[in-house]
Design a protein around this motif. Structure first.
Motif, short mmCIF file in Angstrom:
data_model
loop_
_atom_site.label_atom_id
_atom_site.label_comp_id
_atom_site.label_asym_id
_atom_site.label_seq_id
_atom_site.Cartn_x
_atom_site.Cartn_y
_atom_site.Cartn_z
N SER A 171 0.97 -1.21 0.12
CA SER A 171 0.06 -0.20 -0.07
C SER A 171 0.82 1.27 -0.01
O SER A 171 0.41 2.40 -0.35
N ASP A 172 1.93 1.36 0.48
CA ASP A 172 2.86 2.19 0.64
C ASP A 172 4.27 1.81 0.28
O ASP A 172 4.57 0.78 0.48
N LEU A 173 5.22 2.57 0.14
CA LEU A 173 6.80 2.37 -0.19
C LEU A 173 7.61 3.27 0.84
O LEU A 173 8.90 3.23 0.88
N ASP A 174 6.94 3.63 2.10
CA ASP A 174 7.81 4.49 3.07
C ASP A 174 8.94 3.72 3.49
O ASP A 174 9.98 4.29 3.88
N ARG A 175 8.78 2.40 3.82
CA ARG A 175 9.85 1.67 4.40
C ARG A 175 10.90 1.55 3.46
O ARG A 175 12.20 1.46 4.08
N PHE A 176 10.78 1.47 2.35
CA PHE A 176 11.86 1.45 1.19
C PHE A 176 12.64 2.80 1.21
O PHE A 176 13.85 2.80 1.31
N TRP A 177 11.81 3.88 1.24
CA TRP A 177 12.58 5.00 1.15
C TRP A 177 13.18 5.54 2.42
O TRP A 177 14.22 6.34 2.47
N GLY A 178 12.59 4.97 3.74
CA GLY A 178 13.38 4.97 4.79
C GLY A 178 14.73 4.39 4.91
O GLY A 178 15.77 4.89 5.48
N MET A 179 14.78 3.28 4.27
CA MET A 179 16.18 2.61 3.97
C MET A 179 17.16 3.29 3.27
O MET A 179 18.37 3.18 3.43
N VAL A 180 16.80 4.03 2.10
CA VAL A 180 17.64 5.22 1.45
C VAL A 180 18.25 6.22 2.56
O VAL A 180 19.51 6.34 2.31
#
Length: 233
Positions: A171-180
Motif C-alpha cells: 500500500s505504500d513504499l515508506d519503508r523502502f525510502w526510509g532504507m535510503v
C-alpha cells in the motif's frame, strides 16, 4: 529486569503501542503481587521499574505529555499510590493513539488484498531481486566491523521488518525510502567502506522508483530523484 530485551526492541519500533502494552503488563503483574495488607516491597519495586521505563520511552521519543513523574518519598504507601496513578494516567493518555495505530496497521494489511484498493505492485522478477538484495545487505551489515553494535542492530531490525512486510502488492513504499535514508547515514559514518551496502540500497531504490513511476503513470524514462541523479554530484 521486568521487561525483556525482545519487548524493548518492539517498543523501539512502535513506542506508543509499546507504552500502553508496558502499562498493561505492569498492572497485570501488580494484580498477581497484590496482598490484603497494603502495598508491599515487591509492588513498590515493580512500580518504580515500570514507571521509570515509561518515563524513559517518553523522553527518548520526545512524546512530551502533561503528566509529571512522581518524586520519591520515604513512604512506600505514598510512592506506590503516586506511581500507580502515574502509570494509569500514562496508559489513558496514549491508549487512544495506540488503538488508532493498530487500526491503521490492520487496514494496511488488508488493503493490498483487495484488487480495487490502490497499491504498488512489483513484477515477480523485481520482487525476487529485492528479496535477494535485502539478504545481501543484511550479510554486509553483519560482516562489517566498523559499525557500532547498537547501530548495526537497529539496521538489522529495520531490514527484518521491511522483509516481513514485503509483498508483491504494497500500500505504500515508506519503508523502502526510509532504507535510503539509513544508507545515507551509513555512508556518512563509513565512507568508502559503505559502498557494498550503498550500492545494493541504490539498486533497491531504482526498482522501487520504477514501480512507483509506473503506478503513478509517470513517463517511463523519468529519473529517480532520490539517488544518483543529482547533477551536482
Amino acid at each position: 529486569m521486568f521487561f525483556s530485551e525482545e519487548f524493548i526492541r518492539s517498543v523501539e519500533e512502535n513506542p506508543i503501542v509499546g507504552i500502553v502494552e508496558a502499562c498493561n503488563m505492569g498492572n497485570q503483574r501488580l494484580r498477581e503481587l497484590e496482598s490484603h495488607d497494603g502495598w508491599n516491597e515487591s509492588e513498590h519495586e515493580l512500580l518504580w521499574e515500570v514507571a521509570s521505563f515509561l518515563e524513559l520511552v517518553i523522553e527518548t521519543n520526545q512524546l512530551y505529555i502533561d503528566i509529571v513523574f512522581p518524586e520519591a518519598t520515604g513512604e512506600i504507601d505514598t510512592n506506590c499510590k503516586n506511581l500507580s496513578s502515574y502509570v494509569n494516567m500514562v496508559k489513558e493518555h496514549f491508549e487512544g493513539h495506540s488503538i488508532k495505530l493498530k487500526i491503521d496497521s490492520y487496514k494496511g494489511r488488508y488493503q493490498t488484498a483487495f484488487k480495487a484498493a490502490f497499491a504498488y505492485e512489483f513484477s515477480q522478477g523485481d520482487f525476487d531481486r529485492i528479496q535477494s538484495l535485502i539478504n545481501e545487505i543484511r550479510d554486509h551489515i553483519v560482516a562489517n566491523n566498523h559499525l557500532e553494535q547498537d547501530h548495526k542492530q537497529r539496521l538489522l531490525r529495520r531490514l527484518e521488518n521491511l522483509q516481513g512486510e514485503l509483498h508483491k502488492r504494497v500500500s505504500d513504499l515508506d519503508r523502502f525510502w526510509g532504507m535510503v535514508g539509513d544508507a545515507g547515514v551509513v555512508l556518512g559514518k563509513l565512507g568508502k567502506d559503505a559502498k557494498p551496502i550503498v550500492d545494493r540500497v541504490k539498486e533497491v531504490a531504482e526498482i522501487v522508483w520504477k514501480t512507483q513511476a509506473r503506478t503513478e503513470e509517470l513517463p517511463s524514462n523519468s529519473p529517480n530523484p532520490m539517488i544518483g541523479h543529482n547533477e551536482n554530484t
